[in-house]
Design a protein around this motif. Structure first.
Motif, mmCIF file in Angstrom:
data_model
loop_
_atom_site.group_PDB
_atom_site.id
_atom_site.type_symbol
_atom_site.label_atom_id
_atom_site.label_comp_id
_atom_site.label_asym_id
_atom_site.label_seq_id
_atom_site.Cartn_x
_atom_site.Cartn_y
_atom_site.Cartn_z
ATOM 1 N N ASP A 178 30.063 131.444 104.879
ATOM 2 C CA ASP A 178 31.194 132.154 105.454
ATOM 3 C C ASP A 178 31.505 131.651 106.860
ATOM 4 O OD1 ASP A 178 31.563 134.234 103.346
ATOM 5 O OD2 ASP A 178 29.482 134.612 103.870
ATOM 6 N N PRO A 187 26.164 126.750 103.024
ATOM 7 C CA PRO A 187 25.527 127.779 102.216
ATOM 8 C C PRO A 187 24.313 127.240 101.467
ATOM 9 C CG PRO A 187 27.470 126.961 101.086
ATOM 10 C CD PRO A 187 27.406 126.250 102.401
ATOM 11 N N LYS A 207 32.801 127.469 100.457
ATOM 12 C CA LYS A 207 32.350 128.449 99.464
ATOM 13 C C LYS A 207 32.902 128.103 98.086
ATOM 14 C CE LYS A 207 33.614 132.364 101.199
ATOM 15 N NZ LYS A 207 33.769 133.793 101.483
ATOM 16 N N ASP A 267 30.531 127.200 95.006
ATOM 17 C CA ASP A 267 30.627 128.080 93.843
ATOM 18 C C ASP A 267 30.902 127.280 92.572
ATOM 19 O OD1 ASP A 267 30.164 130.229 95.463
ATOM 20 O OD2 ASP A 267 32.191 131.060 95.332
#
Length: 193
Positions: free
Chosen positions: A158, A128, A62, A66
């Motif tokens: 996640d 993701p 993540k 990000d």
């Protein structure tokens, strides 16, 4: 129920896997002095891989995606307004948003005078997933672009579980269709008085 899953099931699973690795490790323990150094180095490497993999599954991927979304957003994300349009106050709700916006009407979401275009580009389908969304507003009479908004987003990534995945979007404070509408359309000065 989801909280119970995260508090009980995942740590128990993690501890079980750790226990299995430890049992395997104890059975393989050498008796000779020279092989003990190899045994310790292999143990440190195994621990590093196990810990790194756990970190990657829980938070690492993540954080990585990000940062990729932030980089993409820094290049062209945000709102660009080319021309503002003054409208009477009765065309706005109490929050200053145009009340004539109908998101389910596709290009006719802004009525007969304006064209609303929404385009989505998927950069990564796997978990993701990463996407780019562009919102544009055109005036129908001259087909002029009044404004556009570019938003990047990450969804998922996640630790596996029954809950819905987390998400991240950039720009966080500006962007999206409603913010674009508020920046392009505003109340005329005559109707404010």
């Amino acid at each position: 129920m989801i909280g119970l899953y995260y508090l009980v099931v995942l740590p128990v699973f993690w501890l079980f896997i750790t226990w299995m690795i430890h049992r395997f490790w104890r059975r393989w323990k050498p008796a000779e002095g020279k092989r003990k150094h190899l045994y310790k180095v292999a143990g440190i490497l195994l621990f590093s891989v196990w810990f790194g993999g756990t970190f990657w599954m829980v938070a690492g991927k993540k954080m990585y995606w990000d940062s990729k979304v932030r980089d993409l957003c820094a290049k062209d994300g945000g709102i660009t307004v080319y021309e503002t349009v003054e409208l009477p106050a009765e065309m706005f709700n109490k929050w200053g948003q145009p009340n004539f916006y109908r998101p389910t009407q596709d290009e006719n979401a802004l009525g007969n005078d304006y064209i609303f275009v929404s385009e989505k580009t998927i950069y990564r389908m796997a978990d993701p997933h990463v996407s780019r969304r562009i919102y544009k507003i055109f005036r129908k009479t001259d087909n002029k672009l009044l404004g556009k908004s570019i938003v990047y987003g990450r969804g998922g990534g996640d630790f596996p579980g029954p809950s819905y995945g987390s998400s991240f979007r950039c720009p966080e404070d500006r962007g999206g269709e409603i913010t674009l509408l508020v920046n392009v359309f505003h109340t005329s000065k005559e109707s404010k008085e």
